[in-house]
Design a protein around this motif. Structure first.
Motif, PDB file in Angstrom:
ATOM      1  N   ASP A 103       0.758  -1.516  -0.145  1.00 54.15           N
ATOM      2  CA  ASP A 103       0.232  -0.004   0.093  1.00 54.15           C
ATOM      3  C   ASP A 103       0.711   1.677   0.223  1.00 54.15           C
ATOM      4  N   TRP A 104       1.828   1.628   1.068  1.00 53.98           N
ATOM      5  CA  TRP A 104       2.314   2.681   1.201  1.00 53.98           C
ATOM      6  C   TRP A 104       3.564   2.499   1.407  1.00 53.98           C
ATOM      7  N   GLU A 105       4.819   3.381   0.313  1.00 54.25           N
ATOM      8  CA  GLU A 105       6.189   2.554   0.935  1.00 54.25           C
ATOM      9  C   GLU A 105       6.784   3.850   1.216  1.00 54.25           C
ATOM     10  N   ALA A 106       8.278   3.689   1.921  1.00 59.92           N
ATOM     11  CA  ALA A 106       8.809   5.479   1.555  1.00 59.92           C
ATOM     12  C   ALA A 106      10.104   4.673   1.654  1.00 59.92           C
ATOM     13  N   ALA A 107      11.732   5.410   1.696  1.00 59.36           N
ATOM     14  CA  ALA A 107      13.043   5.179   1.888  1.00 59.36           C
ATOM     15  C   ALA A 107      13.678   6.366   1.863  1.00 59.36           C
ATOM     16  N   ALA A 108      15.094   5.659   2.125  1.00 57.55           N
ATOM     17  CA  ALA A 108      15.536   7.071   2.491  1.00 57.55           C
ATOM     18  C   ALA A 108      16.416   6.547   1.643  1.00 57.55           C
ATOM     19  N   ARG A 109      17.529   7.568   0.593  1.00 58.23           N
ATOM     20  CA  ARG A 109      18.462   6.740   0.034  1.00 58.23           C
ATOM     21  C   ARG A 109      19.607   7.697   0.037  1.00 58.23           C
ATOM     22  N   LEU A 110      20.951   7.389  -0.574  1.00 62.42           N
ATOM     23  CA  LEU A 110      22.226   8.354  -0.905  1.00 62.42           C
ATOM     24  C   LEU A 110      21.535   8.095  -2.652  1.00 62.42           C
ATOM     25  N   ARG A 111      22.199   8.903  -2.775  1.00 64.45           N
ATOM     26  CA  ARG A 111      23.015   9.165  -3.981  1.00 64.45           C
ATOM     27  C   ARG A 111      23.932  10.385  -4.571  1.00 64.45           C
ATOM     28  N   ALA A 112      24.872   9.252  -5.959  1.00 62.07           N
ATOM     29  CA  ALA A 112      26.344   9.085  -6.111  1.00 62.07           C
ATOM     30  C   ALA A 112      25.816   9.692  -7.307  1.00 62.07           C
ATOM     31  N   GLY A 113      26.211  10.994  -8.426  1.00 62.51           N
ATOM     32  CA  GLY A 113      26.196  10.509  -9.630  1.00 62.51           C
ATOM     33  C   GLY A 113      27.710  11.930 -10.456  1.00 62.51           C
ATOM     34  N   TYR A 114      27.189  11.696 -11.482  1.00 59.90           N
ATOM     35  CA  TYR A 114      28.471  12.614 -12.677  1.00 59.90           C
ATOM     36  C   TYR A 114      27.723  13.631 -12.831  1.00 59.90           C
ATOM     37  N   ALA A 115      28.256  14.825 -13.090  1.00 59.25           N
ATOM     38  CA  ALA A 115      27.489  15.855 -13.710  1.00 59.25           C
ATOM     39  C   ALA A 115      28.529  16.419 -15.458  1.00 59.25           C
ATOM     40  N   ILE A 116      27.557  16.140 -15.615  1.00 58.59           N
ATOM     41  CA  ILE A 116      28.434  17.152 -17.030  1.00 58.59           C
ATOM     42  C   ILE A 116      26.877  18.085 -17.538  1.00 58.59           C
ATOM     43  N   ASN A 117      27.232  19.263 -17.591  1.00 54.35           N
ATOM     44  CA  ASN A 117      26.813  20.204 -18.028  1.00 54.35           C
ATOM     45  C   ASN A 117      25.502  20.482 -17.166  1.00 54.35           C
ATOM     46  N   ARG A 118      24.289  20.559 -17.833  1.00 55.93           N
ATOM     47  CA  ARG A 118      23.073  20.369 -17.144  1.00 55.93           C
ATOM     48  C   ARG A 118      22.841  18.641 -16.593  1.00 55.93           C
ATOM     49  N   THR A 119      23.609  18.010 -17.130  1.00 54.26           N
ATOM     50  CA  THR A 119      22.714  16.646 -16.702  1.00 54.26           C
ATOM     51  C   THR A 119      23.428  15.777 -15.740  1.00 54.26           C
ATOM     52  N   LEU A 120      22.797  15.441 -15.202  1.00 53.30           N
ATOM     53  CA  LEU A 120      23.712  14.613 -13.750  1.00 53.30           C
ATOM     54  C   LEU A 120      22.511  12.852 -13.921  1.00 53.30           C
ATOM     55  N   ILE A 121      24.538  11.621 -13.455  1.00 48.11           N
ATOM     56  CA  ILE A 121      23.845  10.250 -14.384  1.00 48.11           C
ATOM     57  C   ILE A 121      24.153  10.250 -12.858  1.00 48.11           C
ATOM     58  N   TYR A 122      22.635   9.665 -12.217  1.00 44.26           N
ATOM     59  CA  TYR A 122      23.778   8.839 -11.196  1.00 44.26           C
ATOM     60  C   TYR A 122      22.856   7.362 -10.710  1.00 44.26           C
ATOM     61  N   ALA A 123      23.748   6.635  -9.189  1.00 43.53           N
ATOM     62  CA  ALA A 123      23.382   5.871  -8.637  1.00 43.53           C
ATOM     63  C   ALA A 123      22.688   5.778  -7.362  1.00 43.53           C
ATOM     64  N   THR A 124      22.063   4.974  -6.687  1.00 42.99           N
ATOM     65  CA  THR A 124      21.161   5.024  -5.714  1.00 42.99           C
ATOM     66  C   THR A 124      20.899   4.305  -4.708  1.00 42.99           C
ATOM     67  N   GLY A 125      20.812   4.280  -3.522  1.00 46.30           N
ATOM     68  CA  GLY A 125      20.135   3.412  -2.835  1.00 46.30           C
ATOM     69  C   GLY A 125      20.233   3.409  -1.220  1.00 46.30           C
ATOM     70  N   GLY A 126      19.638   2.992  -0.686  1.00 40.78           N
ATOM     71  CA  GLY A 126      19.036   2.660   0.681  1.00 40.78           C
ATOM     72  C   GLY A 126      17.686   2.176   1.566  1.00 40.78           C
ATOM     73  N   LEU A 127      18.016   2.413   2.709  1.00 35.82           N
ATOM     74  CA  LEU A 127      16.687   1.721   3.465  1.00 35.82           C
ATOM     75  C   LEU A 127      15.215   1.830   3.121  1.00 35.82           C
ATOM     76  N   ALA A 128      14.844   0.631   2.404  1.00 35.00           N
ATOM     77  CA  ALA A 128      13.132   1.124   2.418  1.00 35.00           C
ATOM     78  C   ALA A 128      12.306   0.967   3.583  1.00 35.00           C
TER      79      ALA A 128
END
Length: 284
Positions: free
Chosen positions: A153-178
């Motif tokens: 029914d309901w879900e929530a998450a606390a995630r970390l993000r780490a990525g690489y920015a090029i101009n206005r674009t950010l590509i990232y991986a993420t993971g954490g507690l759900a």
């Protein structure tokens, strides 16, 4: 379908979206540092993995708290000899072909990013609804059907993000507690016995991993695409079967083979979901 299929497809889609940005000049790149609020909307589904494909109803007839017992007929046979089905019963002897549903999902989020050169590291809190559900059905020799339904029914998450920015674009991986809040239900064509549901609402903690792309379309606004794989293991729900109007020799309560009742559970506690969502955020 296997998880391994979706991960490559999601990766290809993400990098395809990023390709135009990779060709841009780095001059005038915006700073991703700062807080943001936003939301996501997309599609949530369950993968067809081996663990789910072999799911069945489990029984505790001797009251020892352990499942794996056989519900015996008056002649000693298996009362559930007709078998099990990964799906919802459509009659006392048949069921639908699959137990997984894909439906819409949404969430709201708040996060913070900090940029170090081209590297961006941050965290995000999010919560919302995912409307997926799955089923497992057993058939008795009566004949009768018995279906357990599990809904996220309901879900929530606390995630970390780490990525690489090029101009206005950010590509990232993420993971954490759900965190997930589940609602369970029980459906049966058996009108003789009484069925008491235990822990119909469950809370469970799991984990989530994924990746995505964010694209700034102005200094304060970004849109993106996010893929997430999430796994929970809710296992508190059960159904206690007592006599009701059935005779004392009923397989669920027969004193010769049971302790006067039978507890029904699910053999597989795993609940996994995958989702692809469009995101939008206002950045301060």
């Amino acid at each position: 379908m296997k998880l391994g299929y979706f991960v490559p497809v999601g990766t290809i889609a993400l990098f395809a979206l990023a390709t135009p940005a990779l060709a841009q000049d780095d001059a005038g790149s915006p700073d991703w540092t700062g807080p943001y609020v936003g939301g996501s909307l997309g599609y949530n589904w369950q993968p067809n993995n081996t663990a789910n494909d072999v799911e069945q109803l489990y029984f505790d007839t001797d009251g020892d708290g352990s499942y794996g017992d056989i519900v015996r007929t008056g002649t000693g046979g298996n009362a559930f000899a007709p078998g099990m089905c990964d799906g919802k019963a459509t009659s006392a002897t048949t069921c639908s072909s699959g137990d997984r549903e894909g439906k819409a999902a949404w969430s709201v989020m708040a996060g913070y990013d900090r940029q170090f050169g081209n590297i961006v590291i941050g965290g995000v809190l999010e919560g919302g609804q995912s409307y997926g559900s799955n089923y497992v059905t057993g058939f008795s020799t009566t004949p009768a059907s018995y279906t357990m339904v599990r809904k996220l029914d309901w879900e929530a998450a606390a995630r970390l993000r780490a990525g690489y920015a090029i101009n206005r674009t950010l590509i990232y991986a993420t993971g954490g507690l759900a965190y997930g809040k589940f609602k369970n239900d029980f459906l049966t064509s058996n009108t003789a016995n009484n069925f008491a549901q235990n822990n119909r609402t469950e809370d469970d903690w799991g984990y989530t991993v994924g990746g995505g792309i964010d694209q700034k379309i102005s200094d304060n606004f970004s849109i993106g695409l996010l893929y997430r794989y999430t796994r929970f293991n809710p296992n508190d729900y059960s159904v206690t079967v007592t006599q009701g109007s059935a005779p004392a020799t009923n397989p669920f309560v027969n004193p010769a083979t049971t302790v006067g009742q039978t507890v029904i559970g699910r053999s597989n506690e795993q609940y996994t979901t995958q989702s692809v969502r469009v995101t939008a955020a206002f950045r301060f």
